[in-house]
Design a protein around this motif. Structure first.
Motif, PDB file in Angstrom:
ATOM      1  N   ASP A  49       0.813  -1.204   0.000  1.00 42.57           N
ATOM      2  CA  ASP A  49       0.000   0.000   0.000  1.00 42.57           C
ATOM      3  C   ASP A  49       0.851   1.259   0.000  1.00 42.57           C
ATOM      4  OD1 ASP A  49       0.973  -0.105   2.550  1.00 42.57           O
ATOM      5  OD2 ASP A  49      -0.969   0.068   3.551  1.00 42.57           O
ATOM      6  N   GLN A  50       2.179   1.105   0.030  1.00 41.10           N
ATOM      7  CA  GLN A  50       3.068   2.251  -0.084  1.00 41.10           C
ATOM      8  C   GLN A  50       3.698   2.356  -1.468  1.00 41.10           C
ATOM      9  OE1 GLN A  50       5.895   2.626   3.116  1.00 41.10           O
ATOM     10  NE2 GLN A  50       4.392   2.150   4.693  1.00 41.10           N
ATOM     11  N   ASP A  51       3.359   1.470  -2.371  1.00 40.97           N
ATOM     12  CA  ASP A  51       3.867   1.514  -3.739  1.00 40.97           C
ATOM     13  C   ASP A  51       2.872   2.197  -4.670  1.00 40.97           C
ATOM     14  OD1 ASP A  51       6.163   0.087  -3.107  1.00 40.97           O
ATOM     15  OD2 ASP A  51       5.310  -1.842  -3.684  1.00 40.97           O
ATOM     16  N   LEU A  52       3.389   2.923  -5.644  1.00 43.98           N
ATOM     17  CA  LEU A  52       2.584   3.301  -6.793  1.00 43.98           C
ATOM     18  C   LEU A  52       2.689   2.143  -7.773  1.00 43.98           C
ATOM     19  CD1 LEU A  52       0.949   5.173  -8.605  1.00 43.98           C
ATOM     20  CD2 LEU A  52       3.105   6.219  -9.354  1.00 43.98           C
ATOM     21  N   ILE A  53       1.638   1.350  -7.863  1.00 43.11           N
ATOM     22  CA  ILE A  53       1.647   0.140  -8.687  1.00 43.11           C
ATOM     23  C   ILE A  53       0.996   0.465 -10.023  1.00 43.11           C
ATOM     24  CG2 ILE A  53       0.959  -2.270  -8.842  1.00 43.11           C
ATOM     25  CD1 ILE A  53       0.693  -2.255  -5.780  1.00 43.11           C
ATOM     26  N   VAL A  54       1.744   0.246 -11.094  1.00 42.07           N
ATOM     27  CA  VAL A  54       1.274   0.565 -12.438  1.00 42.07           C
ATOM     28  C   VAL A  54       1.250  -0.708 -13.269  1.00 42.07           C
ATOM     29  CG1 VAL A  54       1.698   1.915 -14.523  1.00 42.07           C
ATOM     30  CG2 VAL A  54       2.251   2.889 -12.276  1.00 42.07           C
ATOM     31  N   GLY A  55       0.079  -1.060 -13.787  1.00 45.25           N
ATOM     32  CA  GLY A  55      -0.053  -2.214 -14.661  1.00 45.25           C
ATOM     33  C   GLY A  55       0.098  -1.808 -16.109  1.00 45.25           C
ATOM     34  N   ALA A  56       0.986  -2.470 -16.821  1.00 44.12           N
ATOM     35  CA  ALA A  56       1.247  -2.151 -18.225  1.00 44.12           C
ATOM     36  C   ALA A  56       0.908  -3.350 -19.096  1.00 44.12           C
ATOM     37  CB  ALA A  56       2.703  -1.751 -18.424  1.00 44.12           C
ATOM     38  N   SER A  57      -0.100  -3.192 -19.943  1.00 46.79           N
ATOM     39  CA  SER A  57      -0.457  -4.225 -20.925  1.00 46.79           C
ATOM     40  C   SER A  57       0.124  -3.809 -22.265  1.00 46.79           C
ATOM     41  CB  SER A  57      -1.983  -4.356 -21.022  1.00 46.79           C
ATOM     42  OG  SER A  57      -2.340  -5.304 -22.017  1.00 46.79           O
ATOM     43  N   ALA A  70      -6.567  -5.495 -17.707  1.00 50.94           N
ATOM     44  CA  ALA A  70      -7.023  -4.374 -16.886  1.00 50.94           C
ATOM     45  C   ALA A  70      -7.663  -4.876 -15.599  1.00 50.94           C
ATOM     46  CB  ALA A  70      -8.000  -3.511 -17.679  1.00 50.94           C
ATOM     47  N   ALA A  71      -8.497  -5.885 -15.707  1.00 52.53           N
ATOM     48  CA  ALA A  71      -9.140  -6.442 -14.515  1.00 52.53           C
ATOM     49  C   ALA A  71      -8.123  -7.134 -13.611  1.00 52.53           C
ATOM     50  CB  ALA A  71     -10.238  -7.423 -14.931  1.00 52.53           C
ATOM     51  N   GLU A  72      -7.183  -7.875 -14.202  1.00 46.99           N
ATOM     52  CA  GLU A  72      -6.164  -8.561 -13.408  1.00 46.99           C
ATOM     53  C   GLU A  72      -5.296  -7.572 -12.636  1.00 46.99           C
ATOM     54  OE1 GLU A  72      -3.876 -11.245 -15.781  1.00 46.99           O
ATOM     55  OE2 GLU A  72      -5.634 -12.180 -16.686  1.00 46.99           O
ATOM     56  N   PHE A  73      -4.893  -6.507 -13.314  1.00 49.24           N
ATOM     57  CA  PHE A  73      -4.038  -5.518 -12.663  1.00 49.24           C
ATOM     58  C   PHE A  73      -4.743  -4.862 -11.480  1.00 49.24           C
ATOM     59  CE2 PHE A  73      -1.720  -4.919 -16.915  1.00 49.24           C
ATOM     60  CZ  PHE A  73      -0.624  -5.655 -16.507  1.00 49.24           C
ATOM     61  N   THR A  74      -5.990  -4.469 -11.670  1.00 52.41           N
ATOM     62  CA  THR A  74      -6.691  -3.787 -10.581  1.00 52.41           C
ATOM     63  C   THR A  74      -6.941  -4.737  -9.407  1.00 52.41           C
ATOM     64  OG1 THR A  74      -8.778  -4.164 -11.765  1.00 52.41           O
ATOM     65  CG2 THR A  74      -7.749  -2.005 -12.001  1.00 52.41           C
ATOM     66  N   ARG A  75      -7.231  -6.015  -9.698  1.00 52.97           N
ATOM     67  CA  ARG A  75      -7.373  -6.982  -8.606  1.00 52.97           C
ATOM     68  C   ARG A  75      -6.069  -7.147  -7.836  1.00 52.97           C
ATOM     69  NH1 ARG A  75     -10.430 -10.131 -12.340  1.00 52.97           N
ATOM     70  NH2 ARG A  75      -8.619 -11.467 -12.693  1.00 52.97           N
ATOM     71  N   ALA A  76      -4.945  -6.977  -8.547  1.00 58.73           N
ATOM     72  CA  ALA A  76      -3.640  -7.113  -7.910  1.00 58.73           C
ATOM     73  C   ALA A  76      -3.178  -5.822  -7.248  1.00 58.73           C
ATOM     74  CB  ALA A  76      -2.606  -7.564  -8.945  1.00 58.73           C
ATOM     75  N   GLY A  77      -4.032  -4.785  -7.250  1.00 53.90           N
ATOM     76  CA  GLY A  77      -3.720  -3.566  -6.518  1.00 53.90           C
ATOM     77  C   GLY A  77      -3.209  -2.405  -7.335  1.00 53.90           C
ATOM     78  N   ALA A  78      -3.167  -2.513  -8.657  1.00 46.04           N
ATOM     79  CA  ALA A  78      -2.663  -1.410  -9.478  1.00 46.04           C
ATOM     80  C   ALA A  78      -3.553  -0.182  -9.336  1.00 46.04           C
ATOM     81  CB  ALA A  78      -2.573  -1.827 -10.943  1.00 46.04           C
ATOM     82  N   GLN A  79      -2.923   0.964  -9.175  1.00 47.10           N
ATOM     83  CA  GLN A  79      -3.670   2.216  -9.095  1.00 47.10           C
ATOM     84  C   GLN A  79      -3.813   2.891 -10.457  1.00 47.10           C
ATOM     85  OE1 GLN A  79      -0.733   1.970  -7.173  1.00 47.10           O
ATOM     86  NE2 GLN A  79      -1.384   1.896  -5.047  1.00 47.10           N
TER      87      GLN A  79
END
Length: 406
Positions: free
Chosen positions: A47-55, A112-121
């Motif tokens: 919760d202290q990371d800026l998590i970015v999902g890149a497809s 997109a759904a996988e990333f958000t479930r994994a916490g991507a902001q």
């Protein structure tokens, strides 16, 4: 410390906004094909990371551009993580989660759904128009900010259905107008358009027709290329013109270079013009080199990185990015700066928002007016892309290199 990616010194119509310079050590980039929830953990709590999902299109039709974007993302995350990203009263990490969508829109939407479930902001990706549209629709459903790297004027439209989407690439209408200005300056009276299959080509055809309607240059013919990987000879023969006729090839690499080669083989001796999607080393090298020599392209002015002209913060940042990218990967970045700007925009939004909340990140994205590595962006509530028109310049291929023309 790396030079900040956004200019804070030059006052232009686009304005300025200084970006955050970094964050903690990179927690890790998920290897190609790895599911984000299986990735390595950060050195800081999640919760202290800026998590970015890149497809990204790491394989398939868009892989030439997709791989470059992955490399740019990793390079920029490394820079951000050297000093840490201040968000509120904490210093955060940037953590990338990268998956290969195989140039398939359905796979991109699932990501997109996988990333958000994994916490991507936030989400980045889609170098193809089709994958970007799929990601934009999915991002809207999961209420997650999405920065598109694809070409296509309707990626961020209609706006009421794309409130979480921001497009970084230039709009087709702006590139077309710049091309028409070039036609008129060179007194080219007839042009044909050879446009790619799909959304990018659709945007180019519409934009060229609109831009040519009020010009002294006639549109002789519009022909569509078949899908990537198929033979382009028949399409090229239909538009191959005379010595003074021009042909606009509206397609991304690697199709751009192949189309130019087929045009020359079909007997076209006039000038060839490209949109920004063609600007890649692949277009001007190898079997394409002779065919594209002397060709023109409209592209963001980020290709100008010489030491003699780099005087502003943005120009120095561009030069630094190009030097680091070339040293690490042995090739020019060309298309890659869009991904770097996307990550910097998100980092700046997080710093300004003093939060990693998705809704606040989205709100701060549309309040940004910045000069990035690739060019200028001025997002507003009623405009979510693309790049500012005055960021565009004309380049000409000279001895296998993209050289500033105007």
């Amino acid at each position: 410390m790396a030079t900040p990616a956004f200019d804070s010194t030059v006052l232009t119509r686009r304005g300025v906004l200084a970006a955050a310079a970094g964050s903690l050590l990179l927690a890790g980039c998920a290897p190609q094909g790895q599911r984000p929830d299986d990735g390595p953990s950060s050195s800081a709590p999640s919760d202290q990371d800026l998590i970015v999902g890149a497809s990204l299109e790491l394989t398939g039709a868009g892989s030439l551009l997709g791989v470059a974007q992955r490399q740019a993302l990793q390079l920029t995350a490394d820079s951000l993580n050297r000093t840490g990203l201040p968000v509120g009263n904490l210093v955060r990490s940037v953590r990338l989660q990268i998956l290969d969508n195989g140039s398939n829109p359905e796979v991109a939407a699932r990501h997109a759904a996988e990333f958000t479930r994994a916490g991507a902001q936030a989400l980045i990706g889609g170098v193809l128009g089709e994958t970007s549209v799929a990601l934009a629709a999915a991002a809207q459903r999961v209420k997650t900010p999405f920065l598109s790297l694809g070409y296509g004027d309707r990626i961020a439209l209609p706006l009421d259905e794309r409130t979480f989407t921001y497009k970084l690439t230039p709009d087709a209408v702006d590139m077309a107008r710049r091309l028409v200005e070039l036609f008129e300056s060179k007194k080219i009276r007839r042009v044909s358009v050879l446009a790619a299959d799909g959304m990018h080509g659709d945007s180019g055809v519409r934009a060229m027709r609109e831009a040519l309607a009020d010009s002294s240059t006639d549109l002789a013919r519009t022909v569509r290329l078949p899908a990537t990987g198929r033979r382009f000879r028949t399409a090229a023969e239909r538009v191959a013109g005379g010595q003074r006729d021009g042909v606009v090839v509206w397609a991304t690499a690697p199709d751009s270079g192949v189309a130019a080669r087929e045009l020359r083989a079909a007997g076209h001796r006039g000038p060839i013009f490209f949109d920004a999607g063609a600007v890649a080393d692949d277009t001007v090298q190898g079997a394409n080199a002779a065919a594209v020599e002397g060709a023109y392209a409209v592209h963001p002015a980020c290709l100008d990185v010489s030491a003699a002209t780099a005087t502003t913060t943005a120009q120095l940042a561009r030069r630094d990015f190009v030097n680091r990218y070339t040293q690490r990967h042995g090739v020019s970045p060309n298309f890659a700066p869009y991904a770097s700007d996307a990550l910097q925009l998100l980092a700046t939004s997080a710093r300004m928002a003093t939060s990693l909340d998705r809704g606040r990140l989205r709100a701060l994205l549309q309040a940004q007016t910045v000069e990035g590595i690739a060019g200028g962006y001025a997002f507003r509530a009623d405009r979510h892309g693309g790049m500012e028109p005055d960021s565009l310049a004309v380049y000409q291929v000279f001895r296998g290199n993209w050289t500033r023309y105007a």
